[in-house]
Enzyme design. Structure first.
Site, short mmCIF file in Angstrom:
data_model
loop_
_atom_site.label_atom_id
_atom_site.label_comp_id
_atom_site.label_asym_id
_atom_site.label_seq_id
_atom_site.Cartn_x
_atom_site.Cartn_y
_atom_site.Cartn_z
N HIS A 9 0.70 -1.17 0.02
CA HIS A 9 -0.01 -0.10 0.14
C HIS A 9 0.81 1.44 0.13
O HIS A 9 1.87 1.33 0.72
CB HIS A 9 -0.74 -0.16 1.24
N GLU A 36 0.98 -0.38 -4.77
CA GLU A 36 -0.05 0.57 -5.13
C GLU A 36 0.27 1.96 -4.73
O GLU A 36 1.32 2.04 -3.83
CB GLU A 36 -1.16 0.24 -4.34
N ASP A 38 -0.59 6.56 -5.21
CA ASP A 38 -1.58 7.62 -5.42
C ASP A 38 -1.06 8.58 -6.44
O ASP A 38 0.18 8.93 -6.06
CB ASP A 38 -2.08 8.41 -4.09
N HIS A 51 -0.66 11.34 -1.86
CA HIS A 51 -1.84 10.92 -1.30
C HIS A 51 -3.02 12.19 -0.90
O HIS A 51 -4.26 12.32 -1.54
CB HIS A 51 -1.99 10.11 -0.22
N GLU A 111 -3.23 4.59 -8.63
CA GLU A 111 -4.48 5.13 -8.20
C GLU A 111 -4.39 6.76 -8.59
O GLU A 111 -3.71 7.40 -8.18
CB GLU A 111 -5.00 5.22 -6.63
O1 G3P Z 1 -6.33 1.91 -3.52
C1 G3P Z 1 -6.61 1.14 -2.30
C2 G3P Z 1 -6.47 2.30 -1.10
O2 G3P Z 1 -5.12 2.69 -1.18
C3 G3P Z 1 -7.45 3.27 -0.98
O3 G3P Z 1 -7.32 4.02 -0.05
O4 G3P Z 1 -7.10 6.24 1.17
O5 G3P Z 1 -5.01 4.71 0.54
O6 G3P Z 1 -6.24 5.71 -1.44
P1 G3P Z 1 -6.30 5.26 -0.02
#
Ligand code: G3P
Length: 239
Positions: A9, A36, A38, A51, A111
């Site tokens: 993450h 993953e 952002d 993020h 993302e």
């Molecule tokens: O993409 C999965 C997860 O990362 C979504 O939550 O807040 O970390 O973008 P967030």
């Protein structure tokens, strides 16, 4: 579509500052196959890994990401808030991160996390940069508008719809965005919703799962993948 079971993450999970190249390196060293991160747009329109809309929580900067160009973002310290040992970590561009992923053999879930009002532009620009990358990747977003814009720009790139709880109209929303996977919060998952998504042939990935027992319970229920801050809880061969 097959997702890596364990997805680090925000690049490296809890083991590195979020959304940094250091995180990608640690994820690769742990044997992760998937990461993953952002993305949002800097003031010069370059997509960067970040993020929050504001810089304060994770960097030495102040104010909005969207107000600084990517070169100024690259000069910020995006590591010290995690630990002083990471003080030289910059805010990377999406292009740098995707180059790293390709070199390290990491599958990337990009993302699309647009600042308010930048949904279309962010979806388009992120998809354009992603289409130029050589590694394997998946685009995802909480924003249906951003996903549709990404589809307009690069229809061939796979997309996933991100939700907190799986909504009643999940099928319609996936059709509308052309999403081929659903990513939902683990805490809001119900057996019935998971069954319906699985019956429709879509993989479901859950965030953010930081205990191995919880991940194993979700896998036993039929969840395909988990996003975790603790990829170190698994051996390389299990990922
Ligand atoms: O993409 C999965 C997860 O990362 C979504 O939550 O807040 O970390 O973008 P967030």
């Amino acid at each position: 579509m097959i997702l890596p079971r364990i997805i680090a993450h925000r690049c490296g999970g809890a083991l590195a500052p979020e959304n940094t190249l250091a995180g990608l390196k640690i994820a690769a060293r742990l044997g992760c196959h998937g990461v993953e991160f952002d993305t949002k747009l800097a003031a010069d329109g370059i997509p960067v890994l970040m993020h929050d809309e504001l810089l304060e929580r994770t960097t030495s900067g102040h104010g909005r990401v969207a107000d600084l160009d990517s070169l100024r973002l690259a000069r910020l310290d995006a590591g010290s808030r995690h630990h002083p040992a990471f003080a030289v970590e910059p805010v990377p561009t999406l292009e740098e991160a995707l180059r790293f992923c390709a070199a390290l053999g990491l599958w990337a879930n990009v993302e699309i996390k647009p600042a308010a009002g930048q949904e279309v532009e962010t979806g388009r620009v992120v998809a354009r940069h992603a289409a130029a990358a050589t590694g394997k990747l998946l685009l995802s977003s909480f924003s249906s508008v951003a996903l549709r814009a990404a589809a307009d720009e690069a229809a061939h790139l796979p997309r996933a719809m991100l939700v907190e709880a799986i909504p009643a109209d999940w099928r319609e929303r996936m059709m509308e965005t052309g999403a081929r996977a659903l990513h939902s919060a683990a805490r809001a998952l119900t057996v019935d919703a998971l069954q319906a998504v699985s019956d429709a042939g879509f993989p479901l990935a859950c965030y953010t799962v930081n205990r191995r027992e919880e991940a194993e319970r979700l896998f036993a229920m039929g969840v395909s993948a988990v996003f975790t801050d603790r990829p170190d809880l698994w051996a390389s061969a299990e990922m």
